[in-house]
Design an enzyme around this catalytic site. Structure first.
Site, PDB file in Angstrom:
ATOM      1  N   HIS A  85      -8.922  12.671  10.350  1.00  0.00           N
ATOM      2  CA  HIS A  85      -8.532  11.714   9.310  1.00  0.00           C
ATOM      3  C   HIS A  85      -7.410  12.310   8.460  1.00  0.00           C
ATOM      4  CE1 HIS A  85     -10.636  13.599   5.815  1.00  0.00           C
ATOM      5  NE2 HIS A  85     -11.417  14.068   6.763  1.00  0.00           N
ATOM      6  N   MET A  86      -7.068  11.707   7.336  1.00  0.00           N
ATOM      7  CA  MET A  86      -5.855  12.034   6.580  1.00  0.00           C
ATOM      8  C   MET A  86      -5.702  13.520   6.233  1.00  0.00           C
ATOM      9  SD  MET A  86      -3.040  11.129   5.356  1.00  0.00           S
ATOM     10  CE  MET A  86      -2.458   9.744   4.469  1.00  0.00           C
TER      11      MET A  86
END
Length: 87
Positions: A15-16
């Site tokens: 994810h980010m």
């Protein structure tokens, strides 16, 4: 070119924050870095490409590096993924 297969252990996958850490780390190397995930070939120096790949925990990926610092880049990439991508 050098390559290695590894498993994504981060509970949230790529994810980010982990993707940003991976991209920032790979940017330090004078090598092309590619991740093979299923039938996808991903530019591992692009946050957008990494996030769009939806790489989840437990996924097997192959990291390929080619260029001047390919061995160093591969070692750093594998260590990063296997350490949980900073989380």
């Amino acid at each position: 070119m050098v390559s290695a297969k590894t498993i994504v252990v981060n509970p949230q996958g790529m994810h980010m924050r982990p993707a940003q850490l991976f991209v920032n780390t790979m940017a330090k190397y004078k090598s092309d870095v590619t991740i093979i995930f299923g039938d996808k070939t991903i530019n591992a120096k692009s946050i957008m490409h990494l996030m769009a790949a939806c790489i989840k925990q437990g996924s097997e990926i192959e990291i390929q590096c080619s260029g001047e610092q390919e061995a160093e880049a591969l070692k750093a990439a594998v260590e990063l993924v296997e350490s949980g991508l900073g989380e």
